[in-house]
Design a protein around this motif. Structure first.
Motif, short mmCIF file in Angstrom:
data_model
loop_
_atom_site.label_atom_id
_atom_site.label_comp_id
_atom_site.label_asym_id
_atom_site.label_seq_id
_atom_site.Cartn_x
_atom_site.Cartn_y
_atom_site.Cartn_z
N UNK A 233 58.99 -35.01 8.96
CA UNK A 233 57.99 -35.90 9.54
C UNK A 233 57.59 -37.03 8.62
N UNK A 234 57.72 -36.84 7.32
CA UNK A 234 57.22 -37.85 6.38
C UNK A 234 58.04 -37.82 5.10
N UNK A 235 58.16 -39.00 4.46
CA UNK A 235 58.88 -39.10 3.19
C UNK A 235 57.94 -39.02 2.01
N UNK A 236 56.64 -39.03 2.26
CA UNK A 236 55.64 -38.92 1.20
C UNK A 236 54.64 -37.84 1.59
N UNK A 237 53.92 -37.27 0.63
CA UNK A 237 52.85 -36.33 0.98
C UNK A 237 51.87 -36.98 1.94
N UNK A 238 51.39 -36.22 2.90
CA UNK A 238 50.57 -36.80 3.97
C UNK A 238 49.33 -37.51 3.45
N UNK A 239 48.69 -36.97 2.43
CA UNK A 239 47.44 -37.59 1.96
C UNK A 239 47.68 -39.00 1.41
N UNK A 240 48.90 -39.27 0.96
CA UNK A 240 49.20 -40.59 0.40
C UNK A 240 49.28 -41.67 1.47
N UNK A 250 43.22 -37.22 -0.34
CA UNK A 250 43.28 -36.17 -1.36
C UNK A 250 43.93 -34.94 -0.74
N UNK A 251 44.71 -34.25 -1.54
CA UNK A 251 45.31 -32.98 -1.10
C UNK A 251 44.56 -31.84 -1.76
N UNK A 252 44.12 -30.90 -0.95
CA UNK A 252 43.37 -29.74 -1.45
C UNK A 252 44.11 -28.47 -1.06
N UNK A 253 43.98 -27.46 -1.88
CA UNK A 253 44.53 -26.15 -1.56
C UNK A 253 43.80 -25.61 -0.33
N UNK A 254 44.46 -25.65 0.80
CA UNK A 254 43.82 -25.24 2.05
C UNK A 254 43.57 -23.76 2.18
N UNK A 255 44.06 -22.96 1.22
CA UNK A 255 43.79 -21.53 1.22
C UNK A 255 42.69 -21.17 0.23
N UNK A 256 42.07 -22.19 -0.34
CA UNK A 256 40.99 -22.02 -1.31
C UNK A 256 39.69 -22.52 -0.68
N UNK A 257 38.87 -21.61 -0.21
CA UNK A 257 37.66 -21.99 0.52
C UNK A 257 36.69 -22.78 -0.36
N UNK A 263 35.65 -30.52 -1.79
CA UNK A 263 36.28 -31.79 -1.42
C UNK A 263 35.64 -32.37 -0.15
N UNK A 264 35.38 -31.51 0.82
CA UNK A 264 34.79 -31.99 2.08
C UNK A 264 33.37 -32.49 1.84
N UNK A 265 32.60 -31.79 1.04
CA UNK A 265 31.25 -32.26 0.71
C UNK A 265 31.29 -33.64 0.08
N UNK A 280 41.59 -36.03 4.14
CA UNK A 280 41.76 -34.77 3.41
C UNK A 280 42.96 -34.05 3.98
N UNK A 281 43.93 -33.77 3.14
CA UNK A 281 45.07 -32.95 3.56
C UNK A 281 44.87 -31.55 3.00
N UNK A 282 44.57 -30.61 3.87
CA UNK A 282 44.41 -29.22 3.46
C UNK A 282 45.79 -28.56 3.52
#
Length: 396
Positions: A233-240, A250-257, A263-265, A280-282
């Motif tokens: 779908x993409x040639x670069x990380x989505x957050x970029x 920003x890319x955040x560890x989406x499995x880290x609550x 990051x959301x705050x 925000x890319x989780x």
């Protein structure tokens, strides 16, 4: 913390930990670590349940708040599993599971203020929980008895959106309106990695950037747009992608609550103070099927799923709570018992949902009525009546 976003896709996290032992000055104390890997992944709680620090994002929660996040994720997962089981039993027409994405949804949902507004897709069951929507109300649409069982304005949580990506435009327009009203509330729009390729999403990015709208675009990158992997779908990380539209990502560890909440705050505060949108890319993983009509075994391997299972969002927080004496067995047992009670209520509630009046489908299409809708209603009523007439005729 800066880590390789693909870590764990091959080796298990615990194996990696053994290969690179580290010492700590004080047991259980957060640490700061960096590597040369890119892209950056904001992380505050490792898959092993260890607290770490990040130079740009931090969070300080009380033991009660941490236990609350654990409860949220456990109950959300139990509800989700119950809904999937009900679909398999023929009680629901379809279900889109969030299994594995609990931290992304609970972390972001609990970062919101009551006056913020949420535009979800069809998978944000955890965010709905955070907004006070009764889980049972989420199931009416999937059972086919309503078009959404809650008042969006009561919870500032819009109805589920099935059309892929369209809610990002709705969110941007709502945020622009809130901005003109002079409020300091923010708006958040959820979508998946597949939706990021939709024209609606990119149009929303353009409008949000140009008008400096107070909207957060929250992409849950669960690695698969149904059967299409992210790398197709993409040639670069989505957050970029955000940089091309003129706002940060920003890319955040989406499995880290904890990291997701931090990051959301920060993104919400940025929006409230007139600094505009943020992406925000989780970075998470869809542990189950795209929906109950999908078979993920046809396009992905079990070893990929097993590697991500070692990063489970609930397990890592449970480990952290237990290792730091923040939750005992009685607390964990109480949460499990509460989960059982909720599951029972959901099962019974779904099976007792009343069927709607057949002609109600024509109501509320237009605010003031419409001649064509009236004509269609009359035609359908006549069609329905023909069955009763035929049955009466057979009786004679």
């Amino acid at each position: 913390m800066t880590v390789d976003s693909t870590a764990g896709a091959g080796k298990a996290p615990r194996a990696a930990k053994k290969a690179a032992p580290r010492t700590r000055a004080k047991a259980k104390a957060p640490r700061t670590a960096t590597t040369a890997a890119a892209p950056e992944l904001v992380q505050l709680l490792t898959p092993e349940g260890e607290r770490v620090e990040h130079p740009d994002y931090s969070i300080d929660l009380s033991p009660q708040e941490l236990r609350g996040l654990y409860r949220d994720m456990v109950l959300t997962r139990r509800f989700d599993g119950e809904a999937a089981a009900l679909q398999r039993q023929g009680e629901l027409g379809l279900w889109a599971s969030l299994l594995g994405q609990e931290a992304a949804q609970i972390g972001s949902g609990r970062a919101l203020r009551d006056d913020d507004y949420v535009f979800p897709t069809y998978r944000e069951h955890g965010v709905a929980w955070c907004r006070g929507v009764d889980p049972l109300n989420l199931l009416g649409m999937f059972r086919g008895v309503n078009h959404g069982g809650w008042d969006p304005n009561q919870n500032n949580f819009h109805l589920y959106t099935i059309v892929i990506g369209s809610q990002t435009l709705h969110a941007t327009g709502y945020a622009m309106g809130a901005q003109m009203d002079g409020t300091d509330s923010a708006v958040i729009a959820y979508f998946g990695d597949g939706a990021s390729s939709q024209g609606d999403v990119n149009e929303a990015f353009t409008f949000a950037a140009v008008y400096n709208a107070p909207v957060i675009f929250f992409c849950q990158n669960n690695q698969w747009a149904i059967s299409e992997p992210t790398e197709k779908q993409t040639r670069v990380p989505l957050y970029q992608r955000a940089a091309g539209f003129g706002f940060p990502g920003v890319r955040v560890d989406g499995n880290d609550v904890l990291a997701v909440m931090a990051v959301t705050r920060a993104a919400l505060e940025r929006a409230r103070t007139g600094q505009g949108p943020m992406l925000i890319e989780a970075f998470t993983y869809r542990m189950g099927a795209h929906t109950t009509s999908d078979d993920p075994t046809r396009y992905r391997h079990d070893d990929e799923r097993e590697a991500w299972a070692l990063k489970d969002p609930i397990s890592r927080l449970r480990t952290y709570l237990a290792d730091n004496g923040l939750a005992d067995e009685e607390f964990l047992a109480d949460i499990d018992a509460e989960s059982d009670r909720m599951a029972k209520r959901v099962r019974e509630g779904v099976r007792n949902m009343p069927d709607p009046e057949t002609l109600a489908i024509f109501d509320n299409v237009y605010a003031d009525g419409h001649a064509l809708v009236d004509e269609e209603r009359a035609a359908f009523a006549e069609y329905q009546a023909s069955f009763a007439d035929a049955a009466a005729g057979e009786g004679h």
